[in-house]
Design an enzyme around this catalytic site. Structure first.
Site, PDB file in Angstrom:
ATOM      1  CB  SER A  25       1.244  -8.618   8.685  1.00 21.83           C
ATOM      2  OG  SER A  25       0.123  -7.989   8.038  1.00 21.83           O
ATOM      3  CB  SER A  26      -3.065  -6.237  12.136  1.00 23.62           C
ATOM      4  OG  SER A  26      -4.691  -5.988  12.150  1.00 23.62           O
ATOM      5  CD  GLU A  79      -3.079   1.421  13.121  1.00 19.75           C
ATOM      6  OE1 GLU A  79      -2.692   0.738  12.262  1.00 19.75           O
ATOM      7  OE2 GLU A  79      -4.239   1.943  13.137  1.00 19.75           O
ATOM      8  CG  HIS A  93       3.920  -5.778  11.516  1.00 16.94           C
ATOM      9  ND1 HIS A  93       2.810  -5.372  12.258  1.00 16.94           N
ATOM     10  CD2 HIS A  93       4.908  -5.368  12.616  1.00 16.94           C
ATOM     11  CE1 HIS A  93       3.021  -4.790  13.333  1.00 16.94           C
ATOM     12  NE2 HIS A  93       4.275  -4.836  13.677  1.00 16.94           N
ATOM     13  CB  CYS A 125       0.519   5.067   7.318  1.00 17.78           C
ATOM     14  SG  CYS A 125      -0.526   5.172   5.886  1.00 17.78           S
ATOM     15  CG  HIS A 171       3.132  -0.437  12.457  1.00 22.14           C
ATOM     16  ND1 HIS A 171       4.109  -0.965  12.343  1.00 22.14           N
ATOM     17  CD2 HIS A 171       2.102  -1.133  12.017  1.00 22.14           C
ATOM     18  CE1 HIS A 171       4.204  -2.028  11.652  1.00 22.14           C
ATOM     19  NE2 HIS A 171       3.084  -2.171  11.331  1.00 22.14           N
ATOM     20  CB  CYS A 178      -6.267   2.487   5.589  1.00 19.69           C
ATOM     21  SG  CYS A 178      -5.534   1.003   5.237  1.00 19.69           S
ATOM     22  CB  CYS A 196      -0.993   0.134   1.315  1.00 21.91           C
ATOM     23  SG  CYS A 196       0.144   0.200   2.653  1.00 21.91           S
TER      24      CYS A 196
HETATM   25 FE1  SF4 Z   1      -1.125   0.819   4.407  1.00 24.14          FE
HETATM   26 FE2  SF4 Z   1      -3.447   1.243   5.461  1.00 24.14          FE
HETATM   27 FE3  SF4 Z   1      -1.335   0.765   7.256  1.00 24.14          FE
HETATM   28 FE4  SF4 Z   1      -1.276   3.218   5.752  1.00 24.14          FE
HETATM   29  S1  SF4 Z   1      -2.766   2.482   7.317  1.00 24.14           S
HETATM   30  S2  SF4 Z   1       0.368   1.683   6.171  1.00 24.14           S
HETATM   31  S3  SF4 Z   1      -2.427   2.551   4.085  1.00 24.14           S
HETATM   32  S4  SF4 Z   1      -2.250  -0.626   5.476  1.00 24.14           S
END
Ligand code: SF4
Length: 325
Positions: free
Chosen positions: A237-238, A139, A54, A109, A87, A209, A25
């Site tokens: 990795s969630s 996060e 992750h 992000c 995160h 997201c 992403c």
């Molecule tokens: Fe990727 Fe979404 Fe995580 Fe941003 S919030 S790093 S766009 S998965």
């Protein structure tokens, strides 16, 4: 139970459905490039707090280039160059780095930072925040660290029962969420929360997201046609773990998460004609192609890509590195 012997030569109507969008992403792309650019700009070593994203392969590749991954900002030497992961971090982490004169570059992000800003804003406006997310995820720690007193974690429907009693009488109550949750599960939790707290307000916009949502929609689009779904991604990795769940909930008989093609067990192919493949938002395409090649060895060489959305989002690098563009 021993694995059945499946001859690589036998070719039948075996098929692969490749979900799109999948993989990287915009936030992950930016975070990985931030570490690479920091290495170019400052030279090795560049310290990275936690895994930048992750994914095992990404972390190992950056480590080979000179990144040193540490658990806490204070684990790096005085004055070090450090990147904070995609995160996001709490103000306490910034303070910890500042105390050691660490030159920090925040690769959070922008969509995580957006949630940080919402938390700060609603805290300031006197709200209590019911934050839907997974206990212990970086996060979640980073986001909740922006409003320690007024943010309350809701980890699954079961987490609703453990919320403090005074919230029932709290007039200003809003829910927000981690960015990488299952959309369906989150809506289920919100429904239960609203049953308990009728005064609960919705956030101004989605926190889950675009990349998480698009990858879940893409998996849903093929799950029913697949007896088996292979999701490439790491166990921490969630969003990748959610894709496995979404596949199973939407028609795939079985779904597995693998970091690498070599983890695929041929026993999974028993009675399977169609295999779906997707990958989490932190997974480079090279790993997906490794899986496609591995499956071809077992006769799954008819590949159809099923695209459910086009993604064009790109995030600018952190300001301090932008002059290198
Ligand atoms: Fe990727 Fe979404 Fe995580 Fe941003 S919030 S790093 S766009 S998965």
């Amino acid at each position: 139970m021993s694995s059945p012997v499946i001859s690589p030569e036998i070719k039948t109507g075996k098929k692969i459905l490749l979900a799109a969008p999948r993989g990287y992403c915009a936030g992950v792309d930016r975070a990985v490039e931030t570490v690479e650019r920091a290495l170019e700009e400052y030279g090795a070593p560049v310290y990275v707090r936690k895994e930048i994203v992750h994914n095992r392969y990404v972390v190992d590749t950056l480590a080979e280039k000179g990144a040193i991954f540490v658990d806490q900002a204070s684990d790096a030497p005085e004055g070090a160059n450090m990147v904070f992961s995609a995160h996001g971090v709490s103000p306490a982490v910034h303070a910890e780095a500042a105390a050691k004169n660490i030159k920090a570059i925040d690769a959070a992000c922008p969509l995580v930072t957006k949630v940080h800003n919402e938390v700060k804003r609603f805290d300031k406006q006197g709200f209590h925040i019911l934050f839907i997310g997974h206990q212990g995820h970086e996060e979640v720690e980073g986001t909740m660290g922006h409003s320690i007193e007024k943010t309350h974690l809701v980890d699954g429907v079961a987490g609703i029962d453990t919320l403090p009693e005074f919230l029932a009488d709290e007039p200003n109550l809003i829910w927000l969420s981690q960015t990488t949750l299952s959309v369906d599960e989150t809506m289920e939790i919100v429904k239960e929360l609203k049953a308990k707290y009728p005064q609960l307000q919705d956030p101004p916009s989605d926190d889950i997201c675009y990349a998480t949502q698009n990858r879940q929609v893409a998996v849903k689009a093929i799950a029913e046609r697949c007896e088996l779904m292979i999701v490439v991604g790491s166990k921490n990795s969630s969003n990748s773990v959610r894709l496995v769940e979404v596949a199973k909930q939407n028609g795939a008989d079985n779904a597995y998460l693998v970091d690498y093609a070599r983890e695929i067990d041929p026993a999974w192919f028993e009675g399977v004609e169609t295999i779906g493949i997707s990958s989490g938002a932190s997974v480079p395409e090279i790993l997906v192609q490794g899986v496609v090649e591995r499956l071809a060895e077992f006769g799954y060489d008819d590949v159809e890509e099923v695209t459910s959305a086009a993604e064009k989002i790109v995030f600018a690098l952190p300001r301090v590195l932008r002059h290198k563009d």
